[in-house]
Write a protein that holds these residues in place. Structure first.
Motif, PDB file in Angstrom:
ATOM      1  N   GLY A  90      72.570   7.713  16.310  1.00 45.68           N
ATOM      2  CA  GLY A  90      73.556   8.382  15.453  1.00 45.68           C
ATOM      3  C   GLY A  90      74.491   7.582  14.931  1.00 45.68           C
ATOM      4  O   GLY A  90      75.878   8.267  14.966  1.00 45.68           O
ATOM      5  N   SER A  91      74.612   6.341  14.375  1.00 50.14           N
ATOM      6  CA  SER A  91      75.507   5.521  14.198  1.00 50.14           C
ATOM      7  C   SER A  91      75.136   4.476  12.871  1.00 50.14           C
ATOM      8  O   SER A  91      76.068   3.813  12.831  1.00 50.14           O
ATOM      9  CB  SER A  91      75.920   4.464  15.345  1.00 50.14           C
ATOM     10  N   SER A  92      74.422   5.080  12.248  1.00 49.65           N
ATOM     11  CA  SER A  92      74.012   4.269  10.965  1.00 49.65           C
ATOM     12  C   SER A  92      73.924   5.363   9.806  1.00 49.65           C
ATOM     13  O   SER A  92      73.804   6.433  10.014  1.00 49.65           O
ATOM     14  CB  SER A  92      72.604   3.333  11.281  1.00 49.65           C
ATOM     15  N   PRO A  93      74.150   4.593   8.446  1.00 49.80           N
ATOM     16  CA  PRO A  93      74.017   5.397   7.287  1.00 49.80           C
ATOM     17  C   PRO A  93      72.683   5.430   7.078  1.00 49.80           C
ATOM     18  O   PRO A  93      71.741   5.191   7.605  1.00 49.80           O
ATOM     19  CB  PRO A  93      75.006   4.776   6.341  1.00 49.80           C
ATOM     20  N   GLN A  94      72.431   6.050   5.699  1.00 51.05           N
ATOM     21  CA  GLN A  94      71.193   6.180   5.324  1.00 51.05           C
ATOM     22  C   GLN A  94      70.663   4.838   4.987  1.00 51.05           C
ATOM     23  O   GLN A  94      71.531   4.006   4.454  1.00 51.05           O
ATOM     24  CB  GLN A  94      71.248   6.814   3.659  1.00 51.05           C
ATOM     25  N   GLU A  95      69.765   4.396   5.514  1.00 50.00           N
ATOM     26  CA  GLU A  95      68.898   2.835   5.177  1.00 50.00           C
ATOM     27  C   GLU A  95      68.032   3.409   3.781  1.00 50.00           C
ATOM     28  O   GLU A  95      67.373   4.218   3.661  1.00 50.00           O
ATOM     29  CB  GLU A  95      67.791   2.690   6.048  1.00 50.00           C
ATOM     30  N   LYS A  96      68.693   2.999   2.626  1.00 44.49           N
ATOM     31  CA  LYS A  96      67.982   3.092   1.577  1.00 44.49           C
ATOM     32  C   LYS A  96      67.192   2.073   0.955  1.00 44.49           C
ATOM     33  O   LYS A  96      67.521   0.915   0.684  1.00 44.49           O
ATOM     34  CB  LYS A  96      69.205   3.178   0.275  1.00 44.49           C
ATOM     35  N   TRP A  97      65.799   2.437   1.196  1.00 39.38           N
ATOM     36  CA  TRP A  97      64.794   1.204   0.798  1.00 39.38           C
ATOM     37  C   TRP A  97      64.490   0.968  -0.409  1.00 39.38           C
ATOM     38  O   TRP A  97      64.401   2.092  -1.382  1.00 39.38           O
ATOM     39  CB  TRP A  97      63.658   1.633   1.394  1.00 39.38           C
ATOM     40  N   GLY A  98      64.560  -0.217  -1.120  1.00 40.54           N
ATOM     41  CA  GLY A  98      64.405  -0.341  -2.737  1.00 40.54           C
ATOM     42  C   GLY A  98      63.516  -1.384  -2.838  1.00 40.54           C
ATOM     43  O   GLY A  98      63.019  -2.227  -2.188  1.00 40.54           O
ATOM     44  N   VAL A  99      62.900  -1.563  -4.030  1.00 40.53           N
ATOM     45  CA  VAL A  99      61.955  -2.502  -4.853  1.00 40.53           C
ATOM     46  C   VAL A  99      62.922  -3.747  -5.060  1.00 40.53           C
ATOM     47  O   VAL A  99      63.686  -3.721  -6.156  1.00 40.53           O
ATOM     48  CB  VAL A  99      61.127  -2.012  -5.768  1.00 40.53           C
ATOM     49  N   ASN A 100      62.557  -4.952  -4.733  1.00 39.62           N
ATOM     50  CA  ASN A 100      63.336  -6.204  -5.296  1.00 39.62           C
ATOM     51  C   ASN A 100      62.254  -6.769  -6.466  1.00 39.62           C
ATOM     52  O   ASN A 100      61.162  -6.947  -6.301  1.00 39.62           O
ATOM     53  CB  ASN A 100      63.424  -7.192  -4.258  1.00 39.62           C
ATOM     54  N   ALA A 101      62.736  -6.524  -7.740  1.00 39.44           N
ATOM     55  CA  ALA A 101      62.145  -6.992  -8.854  1.00 39.44           C
ATOM     56  C   ALA A 101      62.335  -8.326  -9.298  1.00 39.44           C
ATOM     57  O   ALA A 101      63.692  -8.866  -9.147  1.00 39.44           O
ATOM     58  CB  ALA A 101      62.232  -5.956  -9.993  1.00 39.44           C
ATOM     59  N   ALA A 102      61.381  -8.853 -10.080  1.00 36.59           N
ATOM     60  CA  ALA A 102      61.524 -10.340 -10.763  1.00 36.59           C
ATOM     61  C   ALA A 102      62.738 -10.661 -11.702  1.00 36.59           C
ATOM     62  O   ALA A 102      63.321 -11.607 -11.670  1.00 36.59           O
ATOM     63  CB  ALA A 102      60.309 -10.865 -11.025  1.00 36.59           C
ATOM     64  N   ASN A 103      62.857  -9.495 -12.399  1.00 35.54           N
ATOM     65  CA  ASN A 103      63.904  -9.381 -13.321  1.00 35.54           C
ATOM     66  C   ASN A 103      64.552  -8.219 -13.638  1.00 35.54           C
ATOM     67  O   ASN A 103      64.100  -6.997 -13.146  1.00 35.54           O
ATOM     68  CB  ASN A 103      63.456 -10.248 -14.670  1.00 35.54           C
ATOM     69  N   ARG A 104      65.664  -7.874 -14.265  1.00 31.77           N
ATOM     70  CA  ARG A 104      66.198  -6.571 -14.612  1.00 31.77           C
ATOM     71  C   ARG A 104      65.383  -5.570 -15.307  1.00 31.77           C
ATOM     72  O   ARG A 104      65.369  -4.374 -15.385  1.00 31.77           O
ATOM     73  CB  ARG A 104      67.560  -6.863 -15.250  1.00 31.77           C
ATOM     74  N   ASP A 105      64.421  -6.287 -16.375  1.00 31.22           N
ATOM     75  CA  ASP A 105      63.536  -5.429 -17.363  1.00 31.22           C
ATOM     76  C   ASP A 105      62.543  -4.962 -16.410  1.00 31.22           C
ATOM     77  O   ASP A 105      62.252  -3.557 -16.718  1.00 31.22           O
ATOM     78  CB  ASP A 105      63.022  -6.419 -18.309  1.00 31.22           C
ATOM     79  N   LEU A 106      61.938  -5.733 -15.400  1.00 26.93           N
ATOM     80  CA  LEU A 106      60.892  -5.083 -14.500  1.00 26.93           C
ATOM     81  C   LEU A 106      61.604  -4.052 -13.576  1.00 26.93           C
ATOM     82  O   LEU A 106      60.960  -3.220 -13.341  1.00 26.93           O
ATOM     83  CB  LEU A 106      60.260  -6.399 -13.639  1.00 26.93           C
ATOM     84  N   ARG A 107      62.769  -4.272 -13.053  1.00 29.62           N
ATOM     85  CA  ARG A 107      63.670  -3.275 -12.334  1.00 29.62           C
ATOM     86  C   ARG A 107      63.998  -2.106 -13.126  1.00 29.62           C
ATOM     87  O   ARG A 107      63.505  -1.022 -12.330  1.00 29.62           O
ATOM     88  CB  ARG A 107      64.720  -3.673 -11.873  1.00 29.62           C
ATOM     89  N   ASP A 108      63.888  -1.973 -14.191  1.00 30.67           N
ATOM     90  CA  ASP A 108      63.888  -0.796 -15.200  1.00 30.67           C
ATOM     91  C   ASP A 108      62.674  -0.098 -15.088  1.00 30.67           C
ATOM     92  O   ASP A 108      62.700   1.320 -15.150  1.00 30.67           O
ATOM     93  CB  ASP A 108      64.644  -0.925 -16.538  1.00 30.67           C
TER      94      ASP A 108
END
Length: 375
Positions: free
Chosen positions: A265-283
């Motif tokens: 009970g002492s941590s926030p949401q762990e938000k898992w994300g995808v690390n992309a090679a560039n911002r267009d791929l992120r989009d």
């Protein structure tokens, strides 16, 4: 007696002097109008294309995916229920299903997706070992929590695709209670070397031990070398579940023992994300997640959750494994002509009208004040 014109008598003024327009002159005017409109269209299209948001095809081009035969994705290989390489070949886990979900949206068949094991310390720079050398992967989908520090290191994160929280596991023989990290004071606690958990463990008076792989921590717990393991609950749940159902242990683990899951009970949401090679791929990744979340006919995310995480909940009580609704996606603006809206159904075509928002079945799960573990 004067004479008046009869009803059939011709007008004495004579015929109308204004000449009638001929069909030929009308055709000439229409042709001229069409030419003017065509010239305007040719002149305006580049302006519209330059000022408006990119099209999906332009994003694919700018992301470097056009003509690409394989999509390289870095994943973990030792996390039951999340991402695990199986004996005899193949992969299984929630992150694996999400990887295929995104790859399919990007236009890659499953046979074109190459899953590569990636170590935690290599996720920010997207480096995985392949064919006796390190290669840069296109995407990292490896239980990777979104943090400002990692973004400063160069990670280009998508919107979150899973919410979980930090927790602790011990041997089932541990009486506890373990309701906070402070309850682990003076105890040996293993966690990932690259996580911020080590600093928090020191603050709590515990003795942190860092390892590159969480399965190494679990093995040391089995062997009595550490007293507890801490990281994200969704990761630890697979080890607590222990081989039940269709959830085999990593082949490297030996002398497995029953484990107990503690909600600290002492941590926030762990938000898992995808690390992309560039911002267009992120989009493009965000477009895929948005299509998955808003199309009522697309059950890919829900199917992945049910198959890998939901069934584990009963074995991990009272610790929640992960939030059971896909996180709110980020809407990415893409340009499309009006007729394109009806040409392709979602999710194959971004920009389709969103479905009504789904109602979460869990409210207030993250009501406590929590801090990020950065796993």
């Amino acid at each position: 007696m004067s004479q008046e014109s009869g009803p059939g008598r011709a007008d004495p003024a004579g015929p109308d002097p204004t000449p009638a327009r001929t069909p030929r002159s009308r055709q000439v005017r229409l042709v001229a109008l069409a030419v003017v409109l065509s010239v305007l269209a040719v002149a305006l299209v580049p302006i519209v294309l330059g000022l408006g948001p990119p099209t999906r095809e332009q994003l694919l081009e700018r992301a470097g995916l056009k003509g690409k035969r394989e999509l390289l994705i870095g994943v973990k290989d030792d996390q039951p229920g999340i991402a695990q390489s199986l004996q005899g070949g193949g992969w299984r886990g929630f992150d694996i299903d999400v990887a295929y979900l995104i790859a399919g949206y990007l236009g890659f068949a499953r046979s074109q997706v190459v899953l590569l094991p990636i170590e935690s310390e290599d996720r920010a720079r997207r480096q995985a070992f392949h064919n006796n050398r390190f290669v840069a992967v296109d995407l990292v989908i490896a239980s990777y929590s979104i943090t400002e520090e990692r973004e400063k290191e160069g990670a280009i994160f998508s919107a979150p695709y899973l919410h979980t929280e930090q927790s602790v596991i011990t041997l089932a023989t541990e009486n506890g209670p373990v309701s906070s990290l402070e309850d682990l004071r003076d105890q040996r606690v293993c966690t990932l070397t690259t996580s911020t958990s080590q600093a928090r463990l020191r603050e709590a008076g515990a003795r942190p031990i860092g390892r590159n792989r969480i399965s190494e921590c679990v093995q040391e717990l089995y062997d009595g070398k550490v007293d507890a393991v801490t990281t994200d609950a969704a990761i630890l749940a697979g080890f607590v579940t222990g081989g039940r159902g269709d959830n085999p242990f990593p082949a490297t683990l030996r002398n497995a023992k029953p484990l107990r899951h503690w909600d600290i009970g002492s941590s926030p949401q762990e938000k898992w994300g995808v690390n992309a090679a560039n911002r267009d791929l992120r989009d493009l990744v965000d477009l895929a997640l948005h299509a998955s979340a808003t199309d009522p006919k697309d059950r890919s995310w829900e199917t992945a959750y049910d198959a890998n995480l939901r069934w584990q909940q009963e074995y991990n009580l009272p610790q929640p494994v992960a939030e059971e609704q896909q996180p709110e996606p980020r809407k990415v603006e893409v340009r499309q002509w009006p007729w394109e809206r009806f040409a392709l159904p979602p999710p194959g075509h971004p920009g389709s009208p969103p479905a009504p928002p789904r109602v979460s079945v869990r409210v207030g799960w993250w009501g406590r004040a929590r801090r990020n573990s950065g796993c």
